[in-house]
Structures are given as C-alpha cells and as structure tokens.
Motif scaffolding. Sequence first.
Motif, PDB file in Angstrom:
ATOM      1  N   THR A 180       0.803  -1.236   0.000  1.00 54.24           N
ATOM      2  CA  THR A 180       0.000   0.000   0.000  1.00 54.24           C
ATOM      3  C   THR A 180       0.828   1.275   0.000  1.00 54.24           C
ATOM      4  N   VAL A 181       2.138   1.188   0.128  1.00 57.89           N
ATOM      5  CA  VAL A 181       2.982   2.381   0.181  1.00 57.89           C
ATOM      6  C   VAL A 181       3.840   2.452  -1.072  1.00 57.89           C
ATOM      7  N   GLY A 182       3.700   3.564  -1.801  1.00 62.11           N
ATOM      8  CA  GLY A 182       4.478   3.740  -3.023  1.00 62.11           C
ATOM      9  C   GLY A 182       5.670   4.641  -2.801  1.00 62.11           C
ATOM     10  N   ARG A 183       5.775   5.688  -3.637  1.00 63.73           N
ATOM     11  CA  ARG A 183       6.930   6.583  -3.546  1.00 63.73           C
ATOM     12  C   ARG A 183       6.793   7.635  -2.461  1.00 63.73           C
ATOM     13  N   THR A 184       5.579   7.838  -1.982  1.00 66.50           N
ATOM     14  CA  THR A 184       5.346   8.811  -0.921  1.00 66.50           C
ATOM     15  C   THR A 184       4.509   8.154   0.174  1.00 66.50           C
ATOM     16  N   LEU A 185       4.507   8.805   1.324  1.00 70.69           N
ATOM     17  CA  LEU A 185       3.743   8.306   2.470  1.00 70.69           C
ATOM     18  C   LEU A 185       2.935   9.463   3.034  1.00 70.69           C
ATOM     19  N   THR A 186       1.619   9.375   2.909  1.00 70.70           N
ATOM     20  CA  THR A 186       0.763  10.423   3.449  1.00 70.70           C
ATOM     21  C   THR A 186       0.493  10.164   4.924  1.00 70.70           C
ATOM     22  N   LEU A 187       0.027  11.202   5.608  1.00 70.07           N
ATOM     23  CA  LEU A 187      -0.302  11.043   7.014  1.00 70.07           C
ATOM     24  C   LEU A 187      -1.445  10.055   7.190  1.00 70.07           C
ATOM     25  N   GLU A 188      -2.381  10.068   6.268  1.00 76.25           N
ATOM     26  CA  GLU A 188      -3.504   9.118   6.338  1.00 76.25           C
ATOM     27  C   GLU A 188      -2.996   7.679   6.231  1.00 76.25           C
ATOM     28  N   GLN A 189      -2.072   7.435   5.290  1.00 73.06           N
ATOM     29  CA  GLN A 189      -1.480   6.101   5.173  1.00 73.06           C
ATOM     30  C   GLN A 189      -0.693   5.737   6.434  1.00 73.06           C
ATOM     31  N   PHE A 190       0.069   6.709   6.914  1.00 78.41           N
ATOM     32  CA  PHE A 190       0.908   6.501   8.088  1.00 78.41           C
ATOM     33  C   PHE A 190       0.072   6.030   9.284  1.00 78.41           C
ATOM     34  N   LEU A 191      -1.068   6.666   9.500  1.00 80.15           N
ATOM     35  CA  LEU A 191      -1.926   6.321  10.630  1.00 80.15           C
ATOM     36  C   LEU A 191      -2.663   5.004  10.414  1.00 80.15           C
ATOM     37  N   ALA A 192      -2.898   4.642   9.151  1.00 80.37           N
ATOM     38  CA  ALA A 192      -3.618   3.402   8.864  1.00 80.37           C
ATOM     39  C   ALA A 192      -2.726   2.166   9.019  1.00 80.37           C
ATOM     40  N   LEU A 193      -1.413   2.348   8.909  1.00 81.28           N
ATOM     41  CA  LEU A 193      -0.489   1.211   8.990  1.00 81.28           C
ATOM     42  C   LEU A 193      -0.250   0.798  10.437  1.00 81.28           C
ATOM     43  N   GLU A 194       0.170  -0.459  10.612  1.00 86.44           N
ATOM     44  CA  GLU A 194       0.657  -0.907  11.914  1.00 86.44           C
ATOM     45  C   GLU A 194       2.130  -0.518  12.025  1.00 86.44           C
ATOM     46  N   HIS A 195       2.510  -0.049  13.212  1.00 80.43           N
ATOM     47  CA  HIS A 195       3.845   0.492  13.400  1.00 80.43           C
ATOM     48  C   HIS A 195       4.719  -0.452  14.216  1.00 80.43           C
ATOM     49  N   LEU A 196       6.000  -0.398  13.894  1.00 80.70           N
ATOM     50  CA  LEU A 196       7.028  -1.053  14.699  1.00 80.70           C
ATOM     51  C   LEU A 196       7.842   0.059  15.332  1.00 80.70           C
ATOM     52  N   GLN A 197       8.150  -0.084  16.607  1.00 81.02           N
ATOM     53  CA  GLN A 197       8.895   0.955  17.311  1.00 81.02           C
ATOM     54  C   GLN A 197      10.154   0.376  17.943  1.00 81.02           C
ATOM     55  N   VAL A 198      11.239   1.129  17.850  1.00 78.90           N
ATOM     56  CA  VAL A 198      12.477   0.765  18.543  1.00 78.90           C
ATOM     57  C   VAL A 198      12.536   1.564  19.840  1.00 78.90           C
ATOM     58  N   ALA A 199      12.610   0.858  20.965  1.00 77.83           N
ATOM     59  CA  ALA A 199      12.681   1.488  22.285  1.00 77.83           C
ATOM     60  C   ALA A 199      13.906   0.944  23.011  1.00 77.83           C
TER      61      ALA A 199
END
Length: 302
Positions: A180-199
């Motif tokens: 679902t992610v092409g050459r750009t990443l919109t905020l809407e796409q960013f929020l719709a995706l599941e995130h991985l975080q480094v802590a």
Amino acid sequence: MKLASVDLNLLVALEALLREGSVTKAGLSMGLSTPAMSHALARLRTQLDDPLLVRAGRGMVLTPRAVALRPRLQALLTEVGGVLSPARTFEPALLERTFRIHATDHVLTVLGTALDARVRREAPGVTLQFMPNSPDDAGMLREGSVDLTVGVYVELPPELRTRKLFTDRFVCVVRKDHPTVGRTLTLEQFLALEHLQVAPRGKPGGYVDTMLAVRNQRRRVARTVPYFLAGLRLVEESDYVLTISERVAKAVAPWLKLKLLPPPLPLEPYTLTLLWHPREDSDPAHRWLRGAFVQAARAAAP
C-alpha cells in the motif's frame, strides 16, 4: 570545620567500610586488625553523626547517608590520588585498560567501524565493552559502574559532562514491495499502517507519539523491539512501518530490501551526546577515549 582538624586517613577507612560492607573485610583490605577498623568506624560515626553500617541478620547494611556518601567519596579519593601522583606522559600505545560503554546499536552502526579502527591503531591494548543503554545511565556513571554513555538525553544531572557527537533525523521505512505504500507516504497512510517501534531503554511511546498527540491523532504500535537492526530486519519481512534514524536506515539499505520515505509530519533532528562523570575529566586515558569518539563521529557522521 577546619580541614587541619580532620584526620584524612579516616576517608580511606570510610571508603573501605562502604565498599566492603564489613568491618572485618575492610580491615583486611587495609592491612588493619578488626579492632583497629572498629575503632575507625566508631570515630567516623561520631564525626558524621550517623551509624553508617547497621546490623541486618548476620551481615551489615549501609545506612541511607552511607549510600549517598559512596559516589562522592570515590570521586574525592580519585581526585586526591591524582593530585599526589607524579605526572607522567600519556602514551595510548602502552595503555592496557577496559572501558565499559553504554550505547545503542544505532551508535555502533554509525560510529563503530571508525571508532574501532582508531582504537586498534592508537591503543591496541584497550578493550571496549559495549552494553545497551540503561534507564539510569546517569546513576551508573555516578557510581562508576560504566565509563561512558552515548545516547539521546533530555534531562540530566547538572554535574555530568556532555559532548555532542553527531545529529540525526527521522525517516520512515517500509519494505520495497509494500502493498500500500508507493513513492510517498501520506499522514492518512501513516496512521492506517501498523507500526514497529524501537525502544532502546524499554519504554514505549516517544517523540512521534507526542507529535501525533498534538494533532489529536495516534498510531497503533503493534511491535516494540530494543534494537534498531532487529527492527529494520523485521520491517523487511512484514507490512509494518518504522520511523527510525536516517543514518542507520541508509547504512543497512544496501543489504536489506527497504524503502526510505520522508515522514508525513514535521519531526525535528536530534543529537547523540557523549556523557561522562566529571571525576574522569583529568584522566588522560579517559580523555583520549572521548577524543577517539569525537574523531570517529567527525569521520563517520559529518
């Protein structure tokens, strides 16, 4: 209190008592009998108006005052030893010493090669022991269980010394063939995706979540890992998005199938800082190692 009225030998006895937590063991370490060390403890209790060591079962434990005195006393005796020792020309090539350093794999990925080359060339007898950052890096520096730390620090005790090593900024990373992610990443796409975080210090949440909260938005963090390289490897085999250091992402991009994208919200660059305790300021070996970090940062992360 006038310094001339104080028996400075009691400082050495106090350090031994606090280090050993035992009158007998402290006496052995100083070559004194148990009665002699008991007499020194009695004088210290009177001088400081504190029992310092109290009975706990078959052993003894330090009082809160004793615990608070221990790092100050170690720093003081180190300084006194330096004052009374003859000055010698420092030669890194002759140095045989182990340094304990707290740093993330982010720092090691960016600086590790340049730092290792400099240390091998200038001081082949030096051993570097790298360990993950701790939530209490400052406290471990105070107590002397670690020599240096490198990280992103917001609030620090005022007595600690700092030196900026390099700056970094954030990028978003997904696998190259993300569905679902092409050459750009919109905020809407960013929020719709599941995130991985480094802590690295084990605490989820952070700057990205704070910036989203300002906009009354939030993301779903599906996975949290302590290591940057582990996070990037997991992204390569999943549909997660990871917001991470640009320097680390670019370093591994040639051998991982990843796509780097600008974040869809304004994220400020951040600084990686070298941190140490002031008792190490005048130590030529420690000063040399700090310089090696600075030179490695200039070479690897200009």
